[in-house]
Design an enzyme around this catalytic site. Sequence first.
Site, mmCIF file in Angstrom:
data_model
loop_
_atom_site.group_PDB
_atom_site.id
_atom_site.type_symbol
_atom_site.label_atom_id
_atom_site.label_comp_id
_atom_site.label_asym_id
_atom_site.label_seq_id
_atom_site.Cartn_x
_atom_site.Cartn_y
_atom_site.Cartn_z
ATOM 1 N N ASP A 227 54.013 8.269 33.687
ATOM 2 C CA ASP A 227 53.106 9.313 34.160
ATOM 3 C C ASP A 227 53.284 9.532 35.647
ATOM 4 O OD1 ASP A 227 52.173 6.715 34.560
ATOM 5 O OD2 ASP A 227 50.074 7.300 34.576
ATOM 6 N N GLU B 284 49.860 2.301 37.299
ATOM 7 C CA GLU B 284 50.073 2.795 35.933
ATOM 8 C C GLU B 284 51.571 2.745 35.621
ATOM 9 O OE1 GLU B 284 47.731 5.546 33.900
ATOM 10 O OE2 GLU B 284 46.326 5.844 35.556
ATOM 11 N N TRP C 198 48.807 13.654 22.648
ATOM 12 C CA TRP C 198 49.429 12.401 23.103
ATOM 13 C C TRP C 198 50.283 11.831 21.957
ATOM 14 C CZ3 TRP C 198 46.422 14.893 26.171
ATOM 15 C CH2 TRP C 198 46.446 14.624 27.531
ATOM 16 N N GLU D 123 49.472 15.626 40.019
ATOM 17 C CA GLU D 123 48.704 15.391 38.798
ATOM 18 C C GLU D 123 47.508 16.341 38.719
ATOM 19 O OE1 GLU D 123 46.879 11.520 38.687
ATOM 20 O OE2 GLU D 123 46.704 11.580 36.518
HETATM 21 C C1 BGC Z 1 47.712 9.231 33.296
HETATM 22 C C2 BGC Z 1 48.013 10.523 32.596
HETATM 23 C C3 BGC Z 1 47.711 10.269 31.161
HETATM 24 C C4 BGC Z 1 46.231 10.136 31.121
HETATM 25 C C5 BGC Z 1 45.616 10.113 29.767
HETATM 26 C C6 BGC Z 1 46.256 8.991 33.204
HETATM 27 O O1 BGC Z 1 45.821 7.890 33.859
HETATM 28 O O2 BGC Z 1 48.178 9.195 34.598
HETATM 29 O O3 BGC Z 1 49.061 11.230 32.955
HETATM 30 O O4 BGC Z 1 48.274 11.078 30.227
HETATM 31 O O5 BGC Z 1 45.798 9.055 31.900
HETATM 32 O O6 BGC Z 1 44.351 9.701 29.812
#
Ligand code: BGC
Length: 866
Positions: free
Chosen positions: A443, A449, A514, A732
Amino acid sequence: MLNVEHLTVENTETGCVTDERNPRVSFALSSDMADTTLSQTRVRIADWTATTTEQVGIAYAGKGLQAFSEYPVEVEATDNYGRTASAHTTFETGRLDTPWQAQWITDGDYRFAEKKVSPCPMVFRRTVCPASGKTIVRARLYATAMGMYDFAFNGERISDYYFAPGFTSYKTNLQYQTYDVTQQLLGSDACEMVATVAGGWAVGSFVFTRKNRVSAKRQALLAELRIDYTDGSSDVIGTDTSWQVTMDSPVLVADLYDGEVYDARVTLDAVSWNAASVEKLRIHPQIQADYSARVREHEVFEPTLVKRSDNGELIYDFGQNFAGVVRFTVRDAREGQNITVKHAEILNPDGSLNTTFLRTAKAQVVYTCAAGEQTYSPRFTYMGFRYISVSGVDAASIDITGVALYSAIDEIGSFASSHEGLNQLHSNIMWGSKSNLVDIPTDCPQRDERMGWTGDIAVFGPTACFNFDMSRFLDKWLRDVKAEQTRGGGIPNTVPVQGYGFPATMPQMAIDWWGDACVLVPWALYQSRGDKEILRSMYATMKKYVKACLFWAGLWGRGDKRYIWNTPSVLHFGDWVAPDVPQMSQWQARSPWTATASLNNTSRTLSKIAHVLGESDDEQYYAQLADRVAQAYMNVFTDGKGKLHNEFQTAYVLPLYLGMFPQNQRTAAVKNFVRLVESNDYKIGTGFPGTPYILFALADNGRADVAYRMLLNDACPSWLYEVKQGATTIWERWDGLDENGECPIGDDGTDIMISYNHYASGAVGAFLYSRVAGLEATSAGYKTFRVQPVLGGGLTWAKASTRTPYGVTGSSWALNTDGTFVLTVDVPVNTTAEVVLPDGATHSVGSGTHSFTCTVTNETNMEVRA
Ligand code: BGC
């Protein structure tokens, strides 16, 4: 001249080592004559010969391959003019089923019990003496680890790969790497092999809960050196208790999020060593020859010094946000001098480093110098950053560079236009990709993360496939998606799971968009690379997943409502990060719309996949399911006349893009949607599920004018607002920084989820390629494709190209002030293109470079696309 190009085995041009039983061969052709097609190919691997008209994914079907062997591959192609061209390459088999003579070893005295941190790196060594009086023909090291390892022979690293053995779902899949160490052994009577094993993903702390020891209680190493001599004999030296181990390496700390602590005063000669112990692992993965696109060093950036603080801290700017590490050389260092490097994506308004959004990730390097000149770069971590602060050294004594690290995926796409903002947007998309294609699709590369969030690549996949040859990268990740599917059919939100698959609020269920990655990603890969194998191997997973989606949707209603996926919104991500509502719970509350549209999309896509695989019953079943879901969406969410009861951008985008509105309601739906967009001043209002498709929903329904107004809008939130704010990657959050360069986002329920390097909304890249430049596959791998630029936004030229499996396709157009439109199209050998000009004229062309012209009036190119 006819030429064979890009001859690959398992999508690798040179040096392929594989354990595949039926390795696949692909190649492209180039020709100096127009309209060249392939009449026939002969592929020979060892004594197996196949005659085919295929060019992509030709699978070896000869007798069983032998382990540890080199196989020649020859391709001879004959074209429609009777000309032939040939090429050859080789590949090597790995271990296949050969049992390891080596044993897993560890430091048996090391007890690692601390929480939320990574273990101390472990170092193993053994000296090997090749048999005297014999001549070595070849030597290979096969190695893997629980943890992240790096091997050196006689003090020299034996490869330029980072993060071996790679990140996989360790309980099922573990890769081993093969190293050609013939040269190292030829030149030495006694060769010292040293492996440093850090915690990595398997043992180290990972995911935002900082869970550690997920796959093993401490690091372990498995390695086998095979030396073949000219007399036909071999030596096999595997890891066992004759190896030594120490925990006293110069790498004191190595953690993916926190960085590295390194003491250059420590030399391995001077530390104490113990005998290694045999380790019993608690997981038993299949150990297979590396099938990834391994992480390597790419671009190297020179920074500029932007600030020297009173406390001696130096602030540097690399000019580009990226994922990687620093490399520095210090001159005249004092022994014991401490240098600290901190990393961040943005600066505070006062010019200091802003590390708030890294959350728990320390993202720093602490280096203790030996005396004199020395060079250092971390090996077992990476950071996402544009800026660094350096303390403990003056600027004149240090040379520092930034090294971009990402998977070795070929960059195959390019886009440029007369609009500078769009060009920067494309560059931001490229860097968003490079920074997040680090062994798995992550992500973001900076905070705690860097996980394989499925939704992000589900929506970004098509854009990634325009820009990069994603074959090996996605093929690897999809093996883990398959492995991680739950018994109920759900796909964890992050793959590999590695301690986090579903948030506490979500049972192990199917989750719209997802989980859809298991259908959408193989489909995007197949569309761009044309190899059916990915569909075959994922087919059962996809079916099980869609069945699970249908189950969850059906739980909450009867009749039409059976197809409205209405499970409580805390079980979904919904319209994730939609900027028109500020709270996470509000994004989630939109899940009935996003989830229902997702079910329509996955079942429609699965129907197409069933068609490709010749599963006609399934094809029909999923098509009917998609129709029913579309019908339910109409009946429940709209007034039956093209208007949604609850209007928001994504709720229109999805049914318009997916063709869910009946023909007779489409015009009204477009009108209502456009009214909504206009009332929002052409600013974006979509989250993850709507963003990739919003411009298509407009342009393909006759409103390219509105699509361009949105695309070129630079008011917040919009793509070009980020560009205007100086972004060098995709953010983001659309409103990640305000006009004053400060982050305006307050407590929105996400735990300061703010990253400046997230590729998801860069999914607009597919629109740049396929509408602005007009390049779109109409059959898999671009065997046939369409070139139909969509004009607008005052653009006077645009061009894009992408290297398909058949060769490079390109579209380049210019619009002169007198209304003359000129289009040049590159069509690879053995493919055909349908060219549609803005005046509606259509041409069908074979390979070669073709130019077309027409006159453009204001009204042209506003038609609804078929
Ligand atoms: C991530 C996202 C992810 C999302 C879903 C985030 O913390 O960075 O890109 O898809 O959570 O909850």
